[in-house]
Design an enzyme around this catalytic site. Sequence first.
Site, mmCIF file in Angstrom:
data_model
loop_
_atom_site.group_PDB
_atom_site.id
_atom_site.type_symbol
_atom_site.label_atom_id
_atom_site.label_comp_id
_atom_site.label_asym_id
_atom_site.label_seq_id
_atom_site.Cartn_x
_atom_site.Cartn_y
_atom_site.Cartn_z
ATOM 1 N N GLY A 46 0.874 -1.174 0.000
ATOM 2 C CA GLY A 46 0.000 0.000 0.000
ATOM 3 C C GLY A 46 0.902 1.211 0.000
ATOM 4 O O GLY A 46 2.039 1.130 -0.448
ATOM 5 N N GLU A 47 0.414 2.315 0.514
ATOM 6 C CA GLU A 47 1.254 3.512 0.606
ATOM 7 C C GLU A 47 1.805 3.618 2.026
ATOM 8 O O GLU A 47 1.045 3.788 2.988
ATOM 9 C CB GLU A 47 0.444 4.760 0.241
ATOM 10 C CG GLU A 47 0.246 4.943 -1.250
ATOM 11 C CD GLU A 47 1.568 4.944 -2.031
ATOM 12 O OE1 GLU A 47 2.546 5.560 -1.573
ATOM 13 O OE2 GLU A 47 1.623 4.299 -3.087
ATOM 14 N N SER A 48 3.119 3.544 2.150
ATOM 15 C CA SER A 48 3.703 3.488 3.492
ATOM 16 C C SER A 48 3.457 4.779 4.276
ATOM 17 O O SER A 48 3.224 4.733 5.486
ATOM 18 C CB SER A 48 5.200 3.190 3.409
ATOM 19 O OG SER A 48 5.868 4.162 2.641
ATOM 20 N N CYS A 78 6.462 -4.864 0.570
ATOM 21 C CA CYS A 78 6.503 -3.538 -0.058
ATOM 22 C C CYS A 78 6.405 -2.422 0.987
ATOM 23 O O CYS A 78 7.387 -2.135 1.654
ATOM 24 C CB CYS A 78 5.428 -3.426 -1.139
ATOM 25 S SG CYS A 78 5.677 -2.033 -2.239
ATOM 26 N N ARG A 99 12.820 4.133 -0.633
ATOM 27 C CA ARG A 99 11.404 4.101 -1.037
ATOM 28 C C ARG A 99 11.307 4.361 -2.532
ATOM 29 O O ARG A 99 12.040 5.186 -3.067
ATOM 30 C CB ARG A 99 10.624 5.198 -0.313
ATOM 31 C CG ARG A 99 10.035 4.776 1.005
ATOM 32 C CD ARG A 99 9.089 5.864 1.498
ATOM 33 N NE ARG A 99 7.906 5.954 0.662
ATOM 34 C CZ ARG A 99 7.203 7.074 0.469
ATOM 35 N NH1 ARG A 99 7.563 8.192 1.029
ATOM 36 N NH2 ARG A 99 6.132 7.065 -0.297
ATOM 37 N N HIS A 164 5.334 -8.363 -4.286
ATOM 38 C CA HIS A 164 4.002 -8.677 -3.754
ATOM 39 C C HIS A 164 3.624 -10.141 -3.918
ATOM 40 O O HIS A 164 2.923 -10.485 -4.868
ATOM 41 C CB HIS A 164 2.961 -7.808 -4.455
ATOM 42 C CG HIS A 164 3.098 -6.356 -4.165
ATOM 43 N ND1 HIS A 164 2.644 -5.787 -3.002
ATOM 44 C CD2 HIS A 164 3.661 -5.352 -4.869
ATOM 45 C CE1 HIS A 164 2.917 -4.495 -3.004
ATOM 46 N NE2 HIS A 164 3.538 -4.202 -4.124
ATOM 47 N N GLU A 166 1.404 -11.587 -2.449
ATOM 48 C CA GLU A 166 -0.058 -11.685 -2.327
ATOM 49 C C GLU A 166 -0.770 -11.486 -3.673
ATOM 50 O O GLU A 166 -1.956 -11.763 -3.788
ATOM 51 C CB GLU A 166 -0.578 -10.684 -1.286
ATOM 52 C CG GLU A 166 -0.605 -9.220 -1.705
ATOM 53 C CD GLU A 166 0.741 -8.495 -1.561
ATOM 54 O OE1 GLU A 166 1.782 -9.169 -1.428
ATOM 55 O OE2 GLU A 166 0.728 -7.253 -1.592
#
Lengths: 184, 294
Positions: A46-48, A78, A99, A164, A166
């Site tokens: 996602g967005e860290s 991620c 990042r 990822h 997942e």
Amino acid sequence: MVIGVLALQGAVSEHVAMLQKLGAATQELREPQDLTGLDGIVLPGGESTTMRKLLERVDMLAPLRAQIKAGLPVFGTCAGMVLLAQPESLNALPATVQRNGFGRQKESFEADLTVTGFDTPYHGVFIRAPYYSAVEAPVTVLATVNDDRIVAARYQHLLVTAFHPELTADPRFHQLFLEMVAGK
Amino acid sequence: MAETGTTLVKRGMAEMQKGGVIMDVANVEQAKVAEASGAVAVMALERVPSDIRAAGGVARMSDPAMIEAIMAAVSIPVMAKARIGHIAEARILEAIGVDYIDESEVLTPADDKYHIDKRDYQVPFVCGCRDLGEALRRIAEGASMLRTKGEPGTGNIVEAVRHMEKVNEDIAHVHAADDNQLVTLARDFRVPLDLLRDVHETGKLPVVNFAAGGVATPADAALMMNLGADGIFVGSGIFKSDNPEKFAKAIVTATAHPTDYALIAEASKNLGAPMRGIELSTLTDDQKMSQRGI
């Protein structure tokens, strides 16, 4: 075995589906009270920055940091790999993180990786992915891209991937994590 | 061998945005406010939809310099809009390196017959839809992410609700249909049979579907998440409100915790006036952006 999946933002359902397929019970983590009775935690992609802000906003960052420090196993993909290494976030894994290290979305890619401990290549899906440019000695590097960009690693009870697992059907990283949880 | 621009990395990018808020921003300062509030991405455009409505005339792709300045200022993904069917605007945005292109009805359509063939771009596309037919046609053209059209720039949630409910009803209908009805349904929906069959089998869309077009308050965001939206686009709502910073933060909180009403109540306190909004019945059909590009 109960695995918590941080569910503030990002690819939560994919991790939940994969873990359940492998026989683990899952619990979505949205507030500090959810951080009880867990055998391990997955920090999804996602967005860290968003996840860190949301963790702070519901007073979950400090308790999460404490549980990880006390030995709770964590699998970070991620954004999760970023959060585990950032001193201002979870500060749990001694590594220098870049990042969006591979660039913007148009540089996002798929590639076959050689992973320490896996018999056959692992197909990695990298989306605006980070990497570790340096790690301290007890961290085990599991996979790299271009020889020096660390994209999978293990450190004590922590497992991280810049890609990822997942989003694919290959369960090997989730299996590895569940073995780490079981052998704790 | 590394492969870029694949269906998986394009759709996967949208999966990573789930549960998040994508905010329209018109300059670097607004982009920084959006990032600090917890936005998962920003949409860079010179005028938000309500200003486009007010200004009239032709609305086009934003100045590449303005988009690049925003890309340099924030570390979250940056999206930008191209006109429907405007291949050159889309290629320019790809050349700049934006993270997502919105082929958007908010801008004045460049082609009233065809959308962009989005399949062979390195950069993924998001498109608007009002029903399953529009959703699957955009996916067939290569869209990697969907959003409701709603009615942009109105601050009125009713159209976004209508579109989210319609897509979900259509999906339920196709999922429950018998196999022998699929060819006829594909004809009725005007969509490729293979995509319809996929929905029939899985009971869901193959890409994420966000809510957009009329979200003006944290409660609106929570409403859309409860109706099944994967995330939220907020256009005019934030920077047309009295206190954008607080407002942006509250919408992010409501989207991440859409059923925690005590938390949303707390976040919604003393936000000041939201954007004024427009009652839909006062708009004529040709003033409705959602009628564009079906």
